[in-house]
Design a protein around this motif. Structure first.
Motif, PDB file in Angstrom:
ATOM      1  N   ASP A 126       0.828  -1.210   0.000  1.00 54.59           N
ATOM      2  CA  ASP A 126       0.000   0.000   0.000  1.00 54.59           C
ATOM      3  C   ASP A 126       0.859   1.256   0.000  1.00 54.59           C
ATOM      4  OD1 ASP A 126      -2.457  -1.269  -0.080  1.00 54.59           O
ATOM      5  OD2 ASP A 126      -2.634  -1.412   2.100  1.00 54.59           O
ATOM      6  N   ARG A 127       1.974   1.211   0.706  1.00 57.11           N
ATOM      7  CA  ARG A 127       2.897   2.347   0.711  1.00 57.11           C
ATOM      8  C   ARG A 127       3.483   2.560  -0.682  1.00 57.11           C
ATOM      9  NH1 ARG A 127       6.486   1.203   6.184  1.00 57.11           N
ATOM     10  NH2 ARG A 127       4.808   1.527   7.698  1.00 57.11           N
ATOM     11  N   LEU A 128       3.814   1.456  -1.345  1.00 57.59           N
ATOM     12  CA  LEU A 128       4.350   1.549  -2.710  1.00 57.59           C
ATOM     13  C   LEU A 128       3.359   2.248  -3.628  1.00 57.59           C
ATOM     14  CD1 LEU A 128       6.360   0.784  -4.989  1.00 57.59           C
ATOM     15  CD2 LEU A 128       5.193  -1.430  -5.120  1.00 57.59           C
ATOM     16  N   ILE A 129       2.091   1.852  -3.556  1.00 59.68           N
ATOM     17  CA  ILE A 129       1.054   2.460  -4.403  1.00 59.68           C
ATOM     18  C   ILE A 129       0.906   3.944  -4.072  1.00 59.68           C
ATOM     19  CG2 ILE A 129      -1.375   2.410  -5.038  1.00 59.68           C
ATOM     20  CD1 ILE A 129       0.313   0.006  -6.002  1.00 59.68           C
ATOM     21  N   ASP A 130       0.947   4.279  -2.787  1.00 62.27           N
ATOM     22  CA  ASP A 130       0.815   5.672  -2.363  1.00 62.27           C
ATOM     23  C   ASP A 130       1.952   6.527  -2.921  1.00 62.27           C
ATOM     24  OD1 ASP A 130      -0.319   7.839  -0.809  1.00 62.27           O
ATOM     25  OD2 ASP A 130       1.361   7.576   0.559  1.00 62.27           O
ATOM     26  N   VAL A 131       3.173   6.005  -2.856  1.00 59.67           N
ATOM     27  CA  VAL A 131       4.342   6.741  -3.365  1.00 59.67           C
ATOM     28  C   VAL A 131       4.251   6.922  -4.876  1.00 59.67           C
ATOM     29  CG1 VAL A 131       6.833   6.627  -3.691  1.00 59.67           C
ATOM     30  CG2 VAL A 131       5.871   6.043  -1.480  1.00 59.67           C
ATOM     31  N   LEU A 132       3.852   5.865  -5.600  1.00 65.90           N
ATOM     32  CA  LEU A 132       3.741   5.947  -7.054  1.00 65.90           C
ATOM     33  C   LEU A 132       2.604   6.878  -7.476  1.00 65.90           C
ATOM     34  CD1 LEU A 132       4.382   2.221  -8.082  1.00 65.90           C
ATOM     35  CD2 LEU A 132       5.904   4.170  -8.441  1.00 65.90           C
ATOM     36  N   ASN A 133       1.528   6.895  -6.700  1.00 65.63           N
ATOM     37  CA  ASN A 133       0.407   7.781  -7.009  1.00 65.63           C
ATOM     38  C   ASN A 133       0.827   9.243  -6.974  1.00 65.63           C
ATOM     39  OD1 ASN A 133      -1.986   6.386  -7.709  1.00 65.63           O
ATOM     40  ND2 ASN A 133      -2.234   5.691  -5.603  1.00 65.63           N
ATOM     41  N   LYS A 134       1.745   9.565  -6.102  1.00 64.99           N
ATOM     42  CA  LYS A 134       2.212  10.946  -5.979  1.00 64.99           C
ATOM     43  C   LYS A 134       3.025  11.385  -7.186  1.00 64.99           C
ATOM     44  CE  LYS A 134       2.201  10.836  -0.938  1.00 64.99           C
ATOM     45  NZ  LYS A 134       3.005  10.812   0.303  1.00 64.99           N
ATOM     46  N   GLU A 135       3.545  10.408  -7.926  1.00 68.87           N
ATOM     47  CA  GLU A 135       4.323  10.733  -9.131  1.00 68.87           C
ATOM     48  C   GLU A 135       3.422  11.089 -10.304  1.00 68.87           C
ATOM     49  OE1 GLU A 135       7.509  11.076  -9.270  1.00 68.87           O
ATOM     50  OE2 GLU A 135       7.931  10.366  -7.250  1.00 68.87           O
ATOM     51  N   GLY A 136       2.147  10.666 -10.238  1.00 69.36           N
ATOM     52  CA  GLY A 136       1.222  10.948 -11.337  1.00 69.36           C
ATOM     53  C   GLY A 136       1.527  10.104 -12.557  1.00 69.36           C
ATOM     54  N   ASP A 137       0.953  10.475 -13.702  1.00 71.49           N
ATOM     55  CA  ASP A 137       1.220   9.771 -14.959  1.00 71.49           C
ATOM     56  C   ASP A 137       2.554  10.261 -15.514  1.00 71.49           C
ATOM     57  OD1 ASP A 137      -1.240   8.698 -14.574  1.00 71.49           O
ATOM     58  OD2 ASP A 137      -2.275   9.910 -16.053  1.00 71.49           O
ATOM     59  N   ALA A 138       3.542   9.405 -15.450  1.00 70.64           N
ATOM     60  CA  ALA A 138       4.880   9.857 -15.864  1.00 70.64           C
ATOM     61  C   ALA A 138       5.780   8.668 -16.165  1.00 70.64           C
ATOM     62  CB  ALA A 138       5.505  10.702 -14.758  1.00 70.64           C
ATOM     63  N   GLU A 139       6.884   8.966 -16.871  1.00 74.28           N
ATOM     64  CA  GLU A 139       7.920   7.953 -17.060  1.00 74.28           C
ATOM     65  C   GLU A 139       8.691   7.809 -15.751  1.00 74.28           C
ATOM     66  OE1 GLU A 139      10.525   8.526 -20.334  1.00 74.28           O
ATOM     67  OE2 GLU A 139       8.924   8.590 -21.834  1.00 74.28           O
ATOM     68  N   ILE A 140       8.769   6.589 -15.270  1.00 73.12           N
ATOM     69  CA  ILE A 140       9.373   6.356 -13.959  1.00 73.12           C
ATOM     70  C   ILE A 140      10.333   5.186 -14.031  1.00 73.12           C
ATOM     71  CG2 ILE A 140       8.909   5.681 -11.559  1.00 73.12           C
ATOM     72  CD1 ILE A 140       6.169   6.967 -11.814  1.00 73.12           C
ATOM     73  N   ASN A 141      11.477   5.333 -13.390  1.00 70.65           N
ATOM     74  CA  ASN A 141      12.384   4.202 -13.199  1.00 70.65           C
ATOM     75  C   ASN A 141      11.838   3.417 -12.015  1.00 70.65           C
ATOM     76  OD1 ASN A 141      14.452   2.397 -12.618  1.00 70.65           O
ATOM     77  ND2 ASN A 141      16.057   3.824 -13.198  1.00 70.65           N
ATOM     78  N   VAL A 142      11.018   2.422 -12.308  1.00 72.61           N
ATOM     79  CA  VAL A 142      10.317   1.697 -11.247  1.00 72.61           C
ATOM     80  C   VAL A 142      11.270   0.897 -10.368  1.00 72.61           C
ATOM     81  CG1 VAL A 142       8.102   1.574 -12.449  1.00 72.61           C
ATOM     82  CG2 VAL A 142       9.824  -0.208 -12.842  1.00 72.61           C
ATOM     83  N   SER A 143      12.456   0.596 -10.869  1.00 73.57           N
ATOM     84  CA  SER A 143      13.412  -0.218 -10.105  1.00 73.57           C
ATOM     85  C   SER A 143      13.737   0.426  -8.765  1.00 73.57           C
ATOM     86  CB  SER A 143      14.700  -0.426 -10.902  1.00 73.57           C
ATOM     87  OG  SER A 143      14.444  -1.158 -12.074  1.00 73.57           O
ATOM     88  N   GLU A 144      13.895   1.752  -8.756  1.00 70.85           N
ATOM     89  CA  GLU A 144      14.232   2.443  -7.513  1.00 70.85           C
ATOM     90  C   GLU A 144      13.111   2.326  -6.490  1.00 70.85           C
ATOM     91  OE1 GLU A 144      17.266   3.599  -6.961  1.00 70.85           O
ATOM     92  OE2 GLU A 144      17.676   2.771  -8.956  1.00 70.85           O
ATOM     93  N   TYR A 145      11.880   2.393  -6.948  1.00 73.46           N
ATOM     94  CA  TYR A 145      10.725   2.276  -6.055  1.00 73.46           C
ATOM     95  C   TYR A 145      10.577   0.845  -5.551  1.00 73.46           C
ATOM     96  CZ  TYR A 145       9.464   6.904  -7.729  1.00 73.46           C
ATOM     97  OH  TYR A 145       9.480   8.244  -8.032  1.00 73.46           O
ATOM     98  N   PHE A 146      10.828  -0.116  -6.434  1.00 73.31           N
ATOM     99  CA  PHE A 146      10.697  -1.519  -6.044  1.00 73.31           C
ATOM    100  C   PHE A 146      11.788  -1.944  -5.068  1.00 73.31           C
ATOM    101  CE2 PHE A 146       8.415  -2.463 -10.321  1.00 73.31           C
ATOM    102  CZ  PHE A 146       7.280  -1.840  -9.832  1.00 73.31           C
ATOM    103  N   LYS A 147      12.970  -1.352  -5.201  1.00 75.43           N
ATOM    104  CA  LYS A 147      14.038  -1.644  -4.234  1.00 75.43           C
ATOM    105  C   LYS A 147      13.626  -1.195  -2.837  1.00 75.43           C
ATOM    106  CE  LYS A 147      18.110  -1.450  -7.257  1.00 75.43           C
ATOM    107  NZ  LYS A 147      19.349  -0.694  -7.583  1.00 75.43           N
ATOM    108  N   ARG A 148      13.053   0.004  -2.769  1.00 74.72           N
ATOM    109  CA  ARG A 148      12.631   0.504  -1.460  1.00 74.72           C
ATOM    110  C   ARG A 148      11.463  -0.321  -0.909  1.00 74.72           C
ATOM    111  NH1 ARG A 148      13.503   5.713  -3.803  1.00 74.72           N
ATOM    112  NH2 ARG A 148      11.289   6.219  -3.836  1.00 74.72           N
ATOM    113  N   PHE A 149      10.592  -0.791  -1.813  1.00 72.14           N
ATOM    114  CA  PHE A 149       9.480  -1.636  -1.370  1.00 72.14           C
ATOM    115  C   PHE A 149       9.970  -2.959  -0.794  1.00 72.14           C
ATOM    116  CE2 PHE A 149       7.063  -5.390  -2.874  1.00 72.14           C
ATOM    117  CZ  PHE A 149       6.052  -5.366  -1.923  1.00 72.14           C
ATOM    118  N   THR A 150      10.874  -3.639  -1.525  1.00 73.44           N
ATOM    119  CA  THR A 150      11.343  -4.942  -1.045  1.00 73.44           C
ATOM    120  C   THR A 150      12.158  -4.790   0.241  1.00 73.44           C
ATOM    121  OG1 THR A 150      13.238  -4.802  -2.568  1.00 73.44           O
ATOM    122  CG2 THR A 150      11.333  -6.073  -3.295  1.00 73.44           C
ATOM    123  N   MET A 151      12.949  -3.731   0.340  1.00 67.72           N
ATOM    124  CA  MET A 151      13.715  -3.535   1.567  1.00 67.72           C
ATOM    125  C   MET A 151      12.795  -3.176   2.728  1.00 67.72           C
ATOM    126  SD  MET A 151      16.587  -3.857   2.904  1.00 67.72           S
ATOM    127  CE  MET A 151      17.630  -4.074   1.467  1.00 67.72           C
TER     128      MET A 151
END
Length: 315
Positions: A26-51
């Motif tokens: 849920d935190r991951l979705i909340d963080v991504l929602n704040k980015e809006g519709d955009a090109e995103i390097n999802v790897s950085e977000y997924f690293k923080r999610f898994t950690m």
């Protein structure tokens, strides 16, 4: 060790960790929602999610990993993984000359302790920084009479206690429990095995969805047929019923193998992946951009510059 640790990854034990993983997703979705519709390097977000998932599930510590981009724990963990991909001579000696491993580790510990007299602990090598933090957590839990936290430390300590009972000691010559140091080392191993491998698989799964819109739609239909628009009921049991999602993840792993299919934590990783993917698919569409993935070889194969996608919120 495997005999002792296997029960900690049973379905019943993992079910107890389910709510923690859902909260991290849920935190991951909340963080991504704040980015809006955009090109995103999802790897950085997924690293923080898994950690975030690992520290909450394994260590029972909530350190705001996903919201704080300058998080000290994340920085040291990333540095730790870089070190494991670029081993120095003492590390190689420990790996290939097992009879000297304890002496080499002892020497490194002594050198680190000497350095700690003159340098702030937070500036030590990432491995010893993490080892110090984990040692403190284990010791704290050992001195607690009871713990209500259902995390990996607690499950591991409980499993050790169960296997130390008389019914296991009569008919076996195996050691019946782990020492505190062995618990610490296995927690570090759990983090090492579950950080980059899971985040990389999650990133590659989203990449495959972005270039295969039909697969994305099929998974969305499978999930929405069960939950409709109410995805708050997602839990350990509900994500297990998605057969096509299970096939999809395994096919991604077949194309992009990142680790051992015989890893003791595979069940945990799969549940983590499924919960995250269900949340992601129900909240976003993944669209491709004209950018190919370059791979690099380290302790496993991973995208050199991460995975960049166009995320679009579902209406």
């Amino acid at each position: 060790m495997r005999m002792i640790m296997n029960p900690t990854f049973s379905s019943a034990k993992l079910r107890e960790l389910g709510p923690i993983l859902v909260n991290c997703a849920d935190r991951l979705i909340d963080v991504l929602n704040k980015e809006g519709d955009a090109e995103i390097n999802v790897s950085e977000y997924f690293k923080r999610f898994t950690m975030d998932s690992i520290w909450n599930c394994a260590f029972g510590v909530d350190i705001n990993m996903q919201y704080d981009k300058e998080n000290l724990y994340l920085k040291n963990c990333e540095q730790f993984f870089k070190v494991t991909s670029n081993l120095m001579l003492p590390h190689y000696l420990g790996l290939y000359f097992h009879e000297f491993k304890e002496k080499i580790v002892f020497f490194l510990i002594i050198m680190t302790l000497v350095r700690s007299k003159f340098v702030d602990l937070d500036k030590l090598s990432p491995y010893f920084w993490l080892k110090t933090k984990i040692k403190d957590l284990v010791n704290k839990r050992l001195f607690e009479k009871e713990s209500r936290k259902r995390d990996y430390i607690q499950l591991l300590l409980e499993a050790c206690g169960e296997l130390n009972s008389e019914r296991f000691s009569k008919n076996t010559e195996f050691k019946k429990s782990l020492s505190a140091i062995e618990v610490e080392n296995n927690l570090i191993l759990f983090m090492l095995a579950g950080f980059d491998t899971t985040s990389t698989t999650l990133g590659l799964s989203c990449y495959v969805l972005s270039i295969n819109s039909d697969e994305q739609l099929r998974l969305y239909d499978e999930i929405s047929a069960v939950f409709g628009t109410d995805i708050n009921s997602i839990n350990y049991d509900s994500v297990q019923q998605f057969k096509y999602l299970d096939w999809f993840i395994k096919e991604v792993l077949r194309h992009y193998p990142v680790g051992n299919s015989n890893c003791i934590g595979m069940k945990f990783a799969l549940i983590e992946l499924k919960i995250a993917l269900v949340k992601l698919i129900m909240n976003f569409e993944f669209l491709p951009i004209n950018k190919e993935i370059e791979f690099e070889e380290g302790s496993f194969r991973f995208p050199k510059n991460g995975v960049t996608l166009l995320l679009r919120k579902r209406i």
